[in-house]
Design an enzyme around this catalytic site. Structure first.
Site, short mmCIF file in Angstrom:
data_model
loop_
_atom_site.label_atom_id
_atom_site.label_comp_id
_atom_site.label_asym_id
_atom_site.label_seq_id
_atom_site.Cartn_x
_atom_site.Cartn_y
_atom_site.Cartn_z
CB CYS A 2 -0.90 0.02 1.23
SG CYS A 2 -1.88 -1.47 1.46
NE ARG A 28 5.85 1.82 -1.35
CZ ARG A 28 6.29 1.32 -0.21
NH1 ARG A 28 5.66 0.30 0.33
NH2 ARG A 28 7.35 1.80 0.39
CD1 TRP A 75 -1.71 -5.82 -3.53
CD2 TRP A 75 -1.26 -6.65 -1.50
NE1 TRP A 75 -1.30 -7.14 -3.69
CE2 TRP A 75 -1.03 -7.66 -2.46
CE3 TRP A 75 -1.04 -6.94 -0.16
CZ2 TRP A 75 -0.60 -8.93 -2.12
CZ3 TRP A 75 -0.61 -8.21 0.18
CH2 TRP A 75 -0.40 -9.19 -0.79
CG ASN A 99 0.64 1.76 3.91
OD1 ASN A 99 -0.45 1.86 3.37
ND2 ASN A 99 1.75 2.26 3.39
N GLY A 100 -0.35 -1.66 6.71
CA GLY A 100 -0.07 -2.65 7.74
C GLY A 100 -1.28 -3.54 8.01
CD GLU A 484 15.13 -13.99 -9.61
OE1 GLU A 484 14.77 -12.88 -10.04
OE2 GLU A 484 14.69 -14.49 -8.55
CE LYS A 488 12.52 -11.18 -11.38
NZ LYS A 488 12.22 -11.97 -10.22
CD GLU A 491 8.29 -12.29 -9.51
OE1 GLU A 491 8.25 -11.90 -8.33
OE2 GLU A 491 9.22 -11.99 -10.29
CG HIS A 507 15.02 -38.14 -7.47
ND1 HIS A 507 15.05 -39.35 -6.79
CD2 HIS A 507 16.30 -37.92 -7.89
CE1 HIS A 507 16.29 -39.82 -6.78
NE2 HIS A 507 17.06 -38.98 -7.45
CE LYS A 606 10.77 -3.40 -6.70
NZ LYS A 606 11.35 -4.36 -7.65
#
Length: 611
Positions: A2, A28, A75, A99-100, A484, A488, A491, A507, A606
């Site tokens: 947020c 964000r 958010w 926020n929080g 990574e 990417k 995402e 496996h 973000k």
């Protein structure tokens, strides 16, 4: 996550400053937006679901006047995205942005409803407005009402509060991992959850610490401790250039940030290389043999992309220094009751320096007496301020939600720490240290060369962007690089992708391989090269489509793969960064071809400042 922006002054329209600031915080991630300003002594609110453009359309139809206000991009945590759940929230005379997460939300809601209060939204934020309004009705002043209401809250919060009982002030409160920045101007002052929101208006900033409050007026800012007593706090001058947060001719921020990596790596290396001595000076961080004499272990903690950087860092630190390392997801760290102490260095790694879980891991390390050495990109972020030492990565502002240059600079930082540790422990000789430093100095130029692969990778993306799944394989230090790369892709393209150590393919993942599955195999020169090639051939034997990332000069792999991307060879460790570049480009081009929102992918934020 947020975003918060607030303005009080005589020189600007609150609406214009706040909307501009919220736009600078779009990186964000958010699902709704809103703004509140004073108009003729009363507070007017506008809110909208979705992108900030929807709020701007509402404001064009019904603009807000006034020069005092707060705004927010939300958010969702409590309640689905809706106009009712969007901030700001009002109760009686009080408006709040937040926020929080309030952990005792249910108890407070039950208590307020039992007292006859009507709760309009599903959010936890509205409850603080009711708590403050109740105290104002009992005769408290606004600062006291905010302080006493915050004392009832369990959890993490950053609040910006307006009240029609006090139209000349904004009151701010902070606790936990939600950052708050106060900007100082001439006859105007600012509030924000991150520096870029208000940087065009002022470079003089104050940072609130946990348990502190602030009172903003047009004439000044007063910081208060938990008891309401004034604190002296000198502002800090921020040197960022606002232009660096613009796209600079690229189509998207993520694309720009991928191509900024040579500069970001160069800046992170900076003046830390003592070329004549073949050594490093890490900004005064003491990693001398004497300081390390009692150190038996290193604990790396991070989330998401930074966790992958830590996995690379573990490999490099153990190989170069001989000091055992463990890597934890910060969200799990505290809950496994880690055994730390004075013989452990805790290294939290975070781009924003505000990641809630990583901050909690840091605090657990300090509680147990460990030395904390943070790797962070943001000057004076909470994680940086609370650490014993800080290694700053100089990636600059990273606007795209999916991290690129922050990741590669984190790996560079951990490489430099590994070299310095290896020198201190004697695991690296003087000549070996000199070689590692020489490789580091070659890295930016070779990243530039890897970026020349852009068109080639784009052509590969055109052949595979219709796939519904991808598998990534690597060995050794390339396992976290494969992870990574898969992260990417998922995402920003929303294609399911997962990564495995190549030796683990039999496996489980081998069951997935058929002619529809693209498999990205990292097959650069390494001690396990032959084993990786064997894994690659097992994929081909089952008709899997192989995209290989190989070292320049490999004359044999072309006949074994459907597509090959060649990267320069820079030794066992830094080649990992060169491999990262085409993996970033592949994810980017696949996402663009699929038409997704590359810079702001759905459901992602973000900076994750709540657990």
């Amino acid at each position: 996550m947020c975003g918060i922006v607030g303005y009080i002054g005589r020189g600007n329209s609150a609406q214009d400053v706040i909307v501009d600031g919220l736009r600078r915080l779009e990186y964000r991630g958010y699902d709704s937006a809103g703004i509140a300003t004073f108009e003729s002594g009363e507070i007017a609110i506008r809110r909208a679901v979705g992108k900030l453009t929807n709020l701007e359309a509402t404001l064009r139809d019904a603009p807000l006047t006034g020069n005092v206000g707060v705004g927010h991009t939300r958010w969702a945590t409590h309640g689905k995205p809706s106009e009712t759940n969007a901030h700001p929230h009002k109760a009686g005379s009080v408006v709040v942005v937040h926020n929080g997460i309030m952990e005792n939300y249910r108890e407070l809601r039950g208590e307020l409803e039992a007292a006859g209060r009507t709760i309009e939204s599903e959010t936890d934020t509205e409850l603080i407005a009711h708590l403050i309004d109740a105290r104002l009705r009992e005769g408290a002043d606004l600062v006291t009402a905010v302080r006493e209401a915050c004392a009832r809250v369990v959890g993490s919060y950053a609040f910006g509060v307006l009240s029609e009982t006090d139209p000349d002030h904004i009151v701010v409160a902070k606790h936990g991992g939600s950052p708050i920045v106060l900007g100082l101007g001439e006859k105007q002052n600012f509030l924000a959850s991150d520096i870029p929101a208000i940087l065009p208006y002022t470079r003089q900033m104050l940072f609130l610490e946990d348990g502190e409050f602030a009172v903003l007026s047009a004439d000044g800012v007063q910081v208060l401790d938990g008891d309401g007593s004034p604190l002296d706090r000198e502002p800090k001058a921020i040197q960022w250039d606002p232009v660096s947060a613009e796209k600079g001719g690229y189509d998207r921020f993520m694309q720009k940030e991928i191509f900024e990596q040579p500069r970001a790596i160069t800046d992170t290396i900076g003046t830390r290389v003592l070329e004549n001595e073949g050594d490093l000076d890490l900004d005064g961080i003491d990693l001398s043999p004497e300081r390390l004499a009692g150190v038996r272990r290193i604990a790396l903690v991070a989330c998401g992309t930074a966790w992958h950087a830590c996995l690379v860092g573990k490999y490099m630190i153990e190989q170069m220094s001989g000091i055992p390392c463990e890597v934890d997801l910060a969200s799990e760290f505290r809950y496994r009751s880690p055994i730390l102490g004075e013989d452990v260095i805790v290294i939290p790694v975070s781009q924003s320096g505000e990641t809630a879980d990583t901050l909690a891991a840091l605090r657990e390390g300090k509680r147990q007496g460990s030395r904390v050495l943070a790797v962070c990109n943001v000057l004076d972020a909470t994680i940086a301020r609370e650490s014993d030492d800080v290694f700053y990565t100089h990636a600059g502002p990273e606007i795209g939600v999916a991290s690129t240059k922050a990741f590669t600079t984190q790996v560079v930082a951990l490489y430099m720490l590994a070299v310095k540790l290896g020198r201190a422990t004697g695991k690296l000789s003087d000549s070996q240290t000199r070689d590692r430093v020489a490789e580091l100095l070659r890295l930016p130029r070779l990243v530039e060369r890897a970026l020349l692969l852009d068109e080639e990778v784009h052509a590969i993306a055109q052949r595979y962007f219709h796939a519904s799944d991808f598998l990534y394989l690597g060995r050794g230090v390339m396992v976290p690089i494969a992870q990574e790369g898969a992260l990417k892709l998922k995402e920003i393209s929303y294609i399911h992708a997962e990564a495995y150590a190549a030796g683990e393919m039999k496996h489980g993942p081998i069951a997935l391989i058929d002619e529809q599955l693209p498999v990205v195999v990292i097959a650069t020169q390494s001690p396990t090269y032959d084993k990786v090639i064997s894994n690659l051939e097992q994929v081909r034997a089952r008709d899997g489509q192989v995209i290989a990332i190989a070292s320049e000069g490999d004359d044999t792999i072309d006949e074994k793969a459907d597509d090959v991307v060649y990267v320069p060879d820079l030794g066992e460790y830094l080649t990992a960064i060169l491999v990262t570049v085409p993996l970033q480009l592949l994810a980017y081009h696949v996402a663009v071809l699929k038409g997704t929102d590359v810079d702001q992918p759905r459901n992602l934020a973000k900076s994750v400042t709540v657990e």
